[in-house]
Scaffold this active site. Structure first.
Site, PDB file in Angstrom:
ATOM      1  CE  LYS A 172      21.207 -11.950  -2.610  1.00  0.00           C
ATOM      2  NZ  LYS A 172      22.279 -10.974  -2.149  1.00  0.00           N
ATOM      3  CB  CYS A 280      14.240   3.702  -1.907  1.00  0.00           C
ATOM      4  SG  CYS A 280      12.775   2.996  -1.146  1.00  0.00           S
TER       5      CYS A 280
END
Length: 497
Positions: A172, A280
């Site tokens: 996903k 990140c």
């Protein structure tokens, strides 16, 4: 308008109860739409993966690895097209997109070693005529939920290794830039992957929660923000699933007085502003030990920032592009405003940059903020934009205490020429990935990626050796063949060798 759909059981599908606009973030224009999967569509993908699992599990690892070798070749042959897709939907400049894809391909190379990685261990005569060995067996259907900021690399962290270990996969991707994931699935099919082994569904929270609660999904990998990572981990765990959920970050760089300032400034410029700070592992806080270090850093950083080129992905001379959405641009601008309101000093203000042709794009220029202190909103929260904060401290010990107290523990680095200080820092800092004069200490594919504290939920990191452990169950088998015709008596004491 074209609809980006799903890839289920080897077939493209546009099934959707809802659609969502996809934007070119450099222009602000709607370029296509994405199908938002219903619970039934996700369940169809899971069912396809479940049906494909028995045959794929029984496929020899060497044959699985040959698919990965071919997939790697296809990625390299189609790199230009993949990078253009990243640029159009994410805004990432072509050289940055190629860097992302290259790191993803390195993970495919690691997956090509599947037969070696899955060999297990064997011990002969652990007891009288008793042999023992371990096997690494696939879990079954596993799922991956990936973020917008690395639409190629993060999926390539997950499904190649999971699949070469014998699992089947439901991916996903982010609904903000889903086209790359679909294209990767098509390349896997071209490489010889059987239908149903890799499925891609596009969607939002409905799709995520369906994966987290589905009985047939054995494990979930996630990369995204910390609040969502916490939700993914707790929900998946409550439903009996193995889960690794990588969350947010606030990565600090300590600059000691003996640091090579020119090299540190160059490193910080790229690490803070590359990919618009939407990483990140971006270095978003420079912790300067002493006012002299901070003043020198700011002076040199201002000079470097005047050279920054911000614009669309189509111009490879640009250093970085837009943020992913208008809402995120406004959020980043809000962090900058809050810093000034709470007492920090905006040295370089990147809000509302003047970019010919980019007036409707989601741009924020490089921003430098001095006199930031713990407790300020801009310091405590992950900005995820091209903003570098400068914090002034009196000692390395104070700097380390500040880093250790922060809720995130993803990455950090130190700039110094002092080997003793660097060794002490790397041994004692409470952060998962540490750089010494290396601003983005992202591990190579044959190590593993993962932070500490609220940057990682779960006990295993992503890809590398931890990835193999995550996607397999270890089974230990102990075997003895008694001599024919010999009757043995019962033994009531606990067995030992």
């Amino acid at each position: 308008m074209k609809i980006v759909g799903h890839h289920i059981n080897g077939q493209l599908s546009e099934a959707a109860e809802r659609t969502q606009d996809l934007f070119n973030p450099a222009t602000g224009e709607v370029i296509r739409q994405v199908a938002i999967a219903s619970e039934e569509t996700v369940e169809e993908a899971i069912a396809a993966a479940r049906a494909a699992f028995p045959a794929w599990r029984s496929t020899p690892p060497a044959r699985r690895a040959r698919v990965m070798f071919r997939f790697k070749q296809l990625l390299e042959e189609n790199a230009g097209q993949i990078c253009a897709m990243i640029g159009e939907e994410h805004g990432k400049i072509s050289h940055d997109a190629m860097g992302e894809l290259t790191r993803g391909i390195e993970n495919v190379e690691y997956a090509c070693c599947g037969p070696q990685l899955l060999k297990g261990e064997h011990s002969r005569n652990v007891g009288p005529n008793i042999d023992s060995w371990s096997e690494m067996q696939p879990l079954g259907v596993v799922a991956g939920i990936t973020p917008f900021n690395f639409p190629a690399m993060v999926p390539l962290w997950m499904f190649p290794l999971a699949i070469v270990c014998g699992n089947t996969f439901v991916l996903k991707p982010s609904e903000r830039n889903p086209s790359v994931a679909l294209y990767l699935a098509q390349l896997m099919q071209e490489a010889g992957l059987p239908d149903g082994v890799l499925n891609v569904v596009n969607g939002d929270k409905v799709a995520v929660d369906t994966l987290l609660t589905a009985v047939d999904v054995e494990a979930v990998s996630f990369v995204g923000s910390t609040p969502i990572a916490a939700h993914v981990y707790t929900t998946a765990s409550a439903h009996g699933k193995r889960c690794q959920a990588l969350g947010g970050a606030k990565n600090h760089a300590i600059l000691l007085p003996d640091a090579d300032m020119d090299n540190a400034v160059a490193a910080l410029t790229g690490a803070a502003f590359g990919s618009s700070g939407e990483r990140c592992m971006a270095l978003s806080v420079a912790v300067c030990v002493g006012d002299g270090v901070a003043d020198a850093l700011i002076e040199k950083m201002c000079g470097e920032m005047r050279k920054l080129k911000v614009g669309a992905y189509t111009d490879s001379s640009n250093d970085f592009g837009p943020l992913i959405t208008a809402a995120h641009r406004d959020k980043v601008n809000g962090y900058i405003a809050s810093a000034a309101e709470q007492g920090a000093t905006i040295v370089v203000d990147g809000r509302n940059p003047k970019l010919p042709g980019g007036e409707k794009g989601f741009f924020v220029g490089g921003t430098l903020i001095d006199n930031v202190k713990p407790g300020m909103t801009c310091y405590e929260e992950e900005i995820f934009g091209p903003v570098l904060l400068v914090v002034r401290v009196d000692s390395m010990a104070e700097a380390m205490q500040m880093i250790d107290r922060h809720e995130y523990g993803n990455g950090t680095c130190i700039f110094t020429r002092d080997g003793e200080a660097a060794r002490y820092f790397s041994d004692n800092i409470r952060v998962g990935m540490v750089g010494i004069n290396v601003p983005l200490p992202v591990p190579v594919s044959y190590h593993s990626f993962g932070g500490w504290k609220r940057s990682l939920f779960g006990c295993l990191s992503a890809y590398g050796p931890d990835g193999v452990r995550f996607y397999t169950n270890r089974k230990t088998i102990t075997q003895r063949w008694p001599s024919s015709g010999v009757r043995e008596g019962a033994q009531f004491s606990f067995p030992s060798n």
